[in-house]
Write an enzyme that holds these catalytic residues in place. Structure first.
Site, PDB file in Angstrom:
ATOM      1  N   ASP A  93       0.816  -1.217   0.000  1.00 20.45           N
ATOM      2  CA  ASP A  93       0.000   0.000   0.000  1.00 20.45           C
ATOM      3  C   ASP A  93       0.850   1.268   0.000  1.00 20.45           C
ATOM      4  OD1 ASP A  93      -2.555   1.428   0.254  1.00 20.45           O
ATOM      5  OD2 ASP A  93      -1.687   2.073   2.141  1.00 20.45           O
TER       6      ASP A  93
ATOM      7  N   ASP B  38      -8.111   4.770   5.969  1.00 17.23           N
ATOM      8  CA  ASP B  38      -6.844   5.105   5.295  1.00 17.23           C
ATOM      9  C   ASP B  38      -6.168   6.279   6.016  1.00 17.23           C
ATOM     10  OD1 ASP B  38      -4.643   5.063   3.699  1.00 17.23           O
ATOM     11  OD2 ASP B  38      -5.693   5.389   1.809  1.00 17.23           O
TER      12      ASP B  38
HETATM   13  O1  DOR Z   1      -2.694   9.373   0.230  1.00 16.06           O
HETATM   14  C1  DOR Z   1      -2.099   8.351   0.548  1.00 16.06           C
HETATM   15  N1  DOR Z   1      -1.282   8.339   1.615  1.00 16.06           N
HETATM   16  N2  DOR Z   1      -2.254   7.250  -0.173  1.00 16.06           N
HETATM   17  C2  DOR Z   1      -1.520   6.157   0.037  1.00 16.06           C
HETATM   18  O2  DOR Z   1      -1.719   5.177  -0.660  1.00 16.06           O
HETATM   19  C3  DOR Z   1      -0.483   6.145   1.081  1.00 16.06           C
HETATM   20  C4  DOR Z   1      -0.756   7.127   2.114  1.00 16.06           C
HETATM   21  C5  DOR Z   1       0.415   7.416   3.009  1.00 16.06           C
HETATM   22  O3  DOR Z   1       1.083   6.484   3.428  1.00 16.06           O
HETATM   23  O4  DOR Z   1       0.624   8.589   3.319  1.00 16.06           O
HETATM   24 ZN    ZN Z   2      -3.092   3.596   2.682  1.00 10.90          ZN
END
Ligand code: DOR
Ligand code: ZN
Length: 432
Positions: A156, A309
């Site tokens: 990810d 997330d």
């Molecule tokens: O916006 C994001 N931030 N998308 C991701 O896939 C990783 C994440 C991060 O780790 O900051």
């Molecule tokens: Zn993520």
């Protein structure tokens, strides 16, 4: 320690229960779940909490969190992330491997688990990397990582561009009965863009990421899942195309599950107009049509889970030009309130929402959580559905203050979070 949670609306989708009732918690487990548990029958020293008007649900699970430790402690530590988790109503979080070093080895997985155990706040389930350093070249030691406590595999933050490597990842993970969690983005199509490709990006003159960059990878990974028979979980679904592809794949019997994050069903690319770098996230905030499709996908079950997330960043990462800003937003403390808007908007019933925030993530990660059944671990979230509150980023427990929702007024809040039978969060305004 024993705890009697009295008179709340017990909503447990894992057992199709929605009724007023009591829960008795003894030694970290749900000892009884009944419509009435008399106080006098409880062990001496039982603490009783009157939860009339509150909703008692299985402890919420955030299956996609970035805790940043080891390596980026200025953004978040395991301790600060867990404080944010319980304040947001989450009793368990699964943390992504894009730390420094990347969680591509047993020692990092063990480090995370040891640190988390030392905090005694939320349960933390590490997700290990698919490839060494998440560089997409060499697979990690899946068996070793699973044995060390990893519950899934993901690069990810970065896509696995090599389809052959993704195939092998699915095959190995399948033999361990662990999900592969896919960050679906074709790098050649996204090409370093800063926001969604559309009228707004044209007007703002920002480099852009088309929705097709996600769709192409979702299609590839669905084909690989179908071919290998392995369980695939698609992270942070943001496009109408991805929803359609996943819906079709599910109808064909592909073993796929999917999650989206609150910002994809609340915001659109219009939010970027003010150049607030807190609206910069990958995948990017999409069009209104995409947002509508995400809501439809949630309603018809195409999208199984809601995950924050949670991507905390420091001021120096965000207080720069949009193109240079780090992507991601802090989410653990806003995820529930934003998700409750789906209920207010008639997209999901409350039960369907809780299902996507506890039993479904538990099932996808194969963790024994997400239920209030007698004998289960006493992980419980209590929600005040009437509580009106205003988000002040300065009051976030997370080190990451990077939220586009500062100043928003919400209805509904977690007011009590019980993990393993112990109260780990209590809303300051809700104490008797
Ligand atoms: O916006 C994001 N931030 N998308 C991701 O896939 C990783 C994440 C991060 O780790 O900051
Ligand atoms: Zn993520």
């Amino acid at each position: 320690m024993t705890l009697l949670l009295k008179g709340g609306r017990v909503l447990d989708p894992s057992r199709s229960i929605d009724r007023e009732g009591d829960l008795l918690i003894v030694d970290g487990k749900i000892a009884q779940s009944r419509s009435q548990i008399p106080k006098k029958g409880c062990p001496p020293g039982t603490e009783t909490l009157d939860l009339q008007g509150k909703i008692v649900v299985p402890g919420l699970i955030d299956m996609h969190t970035h805790l940043r430790e080891p390596g980026f402690e200025y953004k978040e530590t395991i301790a600060s992330g867990c404080e944010a988790a319980v304040a947001g109503g989450f009793t368990s979080v699964a943390c992504m491997p894009n730390t420094n070093p990347v969680n591509d080895s047993r020692s990092v997985t063990e480090f995370i688990r040891t640190k988390a155990a030392g905090c005694s706040l939320a349960n933390v389930y590490p997700i290990a990397a698919i490839s060494m350093k998440s560089e997409g070249v060499l697979l990690t030691e899946f068996w070793d990582l699973k044995e060390a406590g990893a519950v899934g595999f993901s690069d990810d933050g970065r896509p696995v561009m090599n389809a052959g490597l993704m195939r092998r990842a699915l095959e190995y993970a399948s033999s361990l009965d662990a999900p592969v969690i896919a960050h679906c983005e074709d790098k050649n199509l996204s090409a370093g863009g800063a926001m969604h490709e559309g009228d707004v990006s044209t007007e703002l003159g920002l480099s852009a990421i088309p929705g097709i960059a996600e769709d192409v990878m979702v299609a590839r990974d669905l084909l690989l899942a179908e071919y290998t028979g392995a369980a695939l979980h698609i992270a942070h679904v943001s496009t109408a195309g991805a929803v359609r592809l996943i819906r079709e794949a599910k109808a064909r019997g592909v073993r796929v599950t999917a999650e989206t994050a609150p910002h994809y069903f609340i915001l659109t690319d219009e939010a970027v107009r003010g150049f607030d770098t807190n609206t910069k996230v990958y995948p990017p905030l999409r069009s209104a049509a995409d947002r509508a499709a995400i809501r439809e996908g949630l309603a018809d079950g195409t999208i199984d889970a809601i995950a924050s997330d949670h991507a905390p960043h420091g001021r120096t990462d965000k207080e720069v030009e949009f193109d240079y800003a780090s992507s991601g937003l802090t989410g653990l403390e806003t995820s529930l309130a934003l998700s409750l808007r789906l209920v207010a908007d008639g997209v999901l019933s409350l039960s369907a929402l809780i299902e996507k925030m506890a039993p479904r993530p538990a099932g996808i990660l194969r963790i024994p959580k997400g239920t209030l059944a007698e004998g289960a671990d006493a992980d419980v979230t209590v929600i005040d559905p009437e509580r009106i509150w205003t988000l002040d980023r300065a009051l976030l427990r997370s080190r990451g203050k990077n939220t586009p929702f500062h100043g928003w007024v919400f209805k509904g809040k977690a007011v009590l979070t019980v993990v393993g039978g112990a109260i780990r969060y209590r809303d300051p305004q809700d104490r008797p």
